[in-house]
Design an enzyme around this catalytic site. Structure first.
Site, PDB file in Angstrom:
ATOM      1  N   GLU A 276      26.124 -11.774   5.496  1.00  0.00           N
ATOM      2  CA  GLU A 276      25.859 -13.207   5.491  1.00  0.00           C
ATOM      3  C   GLU A 276      27.169 -14.006   5.406  1.00  0.00           C
ATOM      4  O   GLU A 276      27.332 -15.023   6.098  1.00  0.00           O
ATOM      5  CB  GLU A 276      24.958 -13.594   4.297  1.00  0.00           C
TER       6      GLU A 276
ATOM      7  N   TRP B 284      27.437  27.510  25.034  1.00  0.00           N
ATOM      8  CA  TRP B 284      26.763  26.357  24.464  1.00  0.00           C
ATOM      9  C   TRP B 284      25.266  26.486  24.665  1.00  0.00           C
ATOM     10  O   TRP B 284      24.826  27.015  25.675  1.00  0.00           O
ATOM     11  CB  TRP B 284      27.215  25.041  25.132  1.00  0.00           C
TER      12      TRP B 284
END
Lengths: 316, 316
Positions: free
Chosen positions: B46, B165
């Site tokens: 804010e 992978w």
């Protein structure tokens, strides 16, 4: 053609050694005839649709999922001749028929009779829906679907073998529907001994479509079952163009290691099991790189809170 | 409010012990101020948005993802006071702040100053984005995300440990992005010894956001690492509101067995491994029935050919 494909679906698993063809005849914007290959392979879809259409076939357009046959048989005349004689003006064919008795001759015969023929409409979808017939024609064996029902962490049972239930009622009902689309279901000795599975179709209205049951064994099959000695032996299964492999892990692995799985049907429940029983035994993978590029997602759907996924084997 | 939530996302993993708040100030149909909690927790969202808006805040509408704080601190004034003093006419708040120093007092103070306050807008989304802060407030521990990258059959590596992978480049890049949203990453001894993982954020522009590294061990942590003795000890980790557990199977199972996993982040590659290493060790499951109803799918996406799924722990 999409409507004709939906009709072809009705025959899946019931028409071997014939293809499960669908046929729609349209005249003046209305469907005047619908047909699909009947159980056992006859009548053919075109004969059924033409019988319904009657005189309305004159000048109409026919949509057929497979090239109409060009060979007469003791069980009926060639569909290409039937269509030509009916007076249809145009025929749309999704896919050519690889059967050497037809293979282009059906389309040629229609054209020779003055019928306009277009082919290739929704060919990929047709190839998927008539995959069992095409696999039998191309490779001399049934199309094999491997079903796995797992937790998020890939387990098919708890460590002590308990597996009721991993997936919910909707997924299990879907498995029964898939059974009805196969001529034969196969399990391994472990699953047979542990579960004594009925492997029937328990869906209202489809009870009569329970497939033949097979056991992967080098020994003798129990009564009501047939013996399959090895994944490489499935070509000899007469009248089986669609084989459904339901378990367990060693049987699934044996079919994968032999590259005899064409379709993976996965049901995944949103649960974790941890140390339990893995979905697959040894599939002979030597390197992670060779695992890639083998499977392509072709369908997925939520069934209750379970996710169903269908992967197709990519063969280049 | 959606824009304010997007701003709050920027602070995720960097604002502990403060919440990662987002704030937007709108005047005459234009955004005149934007703010998000800065690294370390100050300035608050804010304050940053009001500083940007300046005089334009007078009569404007503010959207804040969390109730503005009501407590002054040596590091700055209370945001509720700042907003009231700025002259904003209306404040929309997504979620009340459970911090006992605020907990309704922020909204009360705004109303007392004549500001119109509406709350509850996109509250569920706000609770998800500020989940780390809320978990710390509610349960005195960080929000724990468990990441698993598996094959379709739930394996995280081949039998000999090779795992490069399984998933593709897009999924691996997404993991690095997730790392940047956490204050700390934790692995077990097996993963540490086998991979000596860097666990840093290797994404252009985000290198500076690499989290602290922790090892699950009752012993001493290596240099550059912190020791966490057990899943139950994570409440003591100062400045950690988001903990990312990256492996391996025993560590993942230990967190699940202790019910210290709030978010499952699954990456699934379209490959089969067969006999390899399962994603999870023993999680202490006694019965399949108790495995159900614990996880709810809240996000899913394709990353290349891999599917990412996020499940949230359902706690009733």
């Amino acid at each position: 053609m999409a409507a004709a494909l939906a009709l072809s679906e009705r025959g899946r698993g019931r028409t071997a050694p014939n293809p499960n063809v669908g046929c729609i005849i349209v005249s003046g914007g209305s469907v005047v005839g619908r047909g699909w290959t009947q159980p056992g392979g006859r009548p053919h879809a075109e004969a059924m649709a033409l019988a319904e259409a009657g005189d309305a076939a004159r000048g109409a357009t026919a949509y057929v999922t497979l090239e109409p046959c060009a060979h007469q048989s003791p069980r009926g005349p060639a569909c290409a001749d039937l269509l030509a004689a009916s007076g249809v003006a145009t025929v749309h064919v999704a896919l050519g028929d690889p059967d050497p008795r037809t293979n282009g001759k059906g389309i040629a015969r229609l054209r020779a009779a003055g019928v306009a023929v277009h082919d290739g409409l929704l060919a990929a979808e047709a190839a998927r829906l008539m995959g069992g017939f095409l696999m039998r024609q191309r490779s001399g064996r049934p199309l094999v679907t491997l079903k796995l029902a797992t937790s998020l962490d890939g387990q098919i049972a708890m460590a002590d073998g308990r597996s009721r239930w991993i997936t919910g009622a909707a997924a299990r009902a879907h498995t029964h529907l898939e059974r009805a689309r196969h001529e034969m279901i196969l399990v391994g000795r472990g699953t047979y001994d542990a579960d004594a599975p009925r492997l029937d179709v328990r869906l209202a209205g489809l009870e009569a479509r329970s497939p033949r049951r097979a056991l992967l064994t080098r020994g003798v099959a129990p009564e009501g079952w047939e013996a399959v000695a090895a994944p490489g032996a499935i070509g000899a299964l007469a009248g089986v163009d669609h084989l459904f492999v339901e378990g367990g892990a060693q049987t699934a692995a044996a079919f994968l290691a032999a590259d005899r799985v064409d379709r993976l049907l996965l049901y995944r429940a949103p649960i974790l099991i941890g140390r339990g029983r893995a979905a697959l035994g040894d599939i002979g993978l030597a390197d992670l790189a060779e695992a890639h590029g083998c499977w392509r997602l072709c369908d997925t759907r939520l069934l209750g809170s379970d996710r169903m996924e269908v992967y197709e084997r990519v063969r280049i």
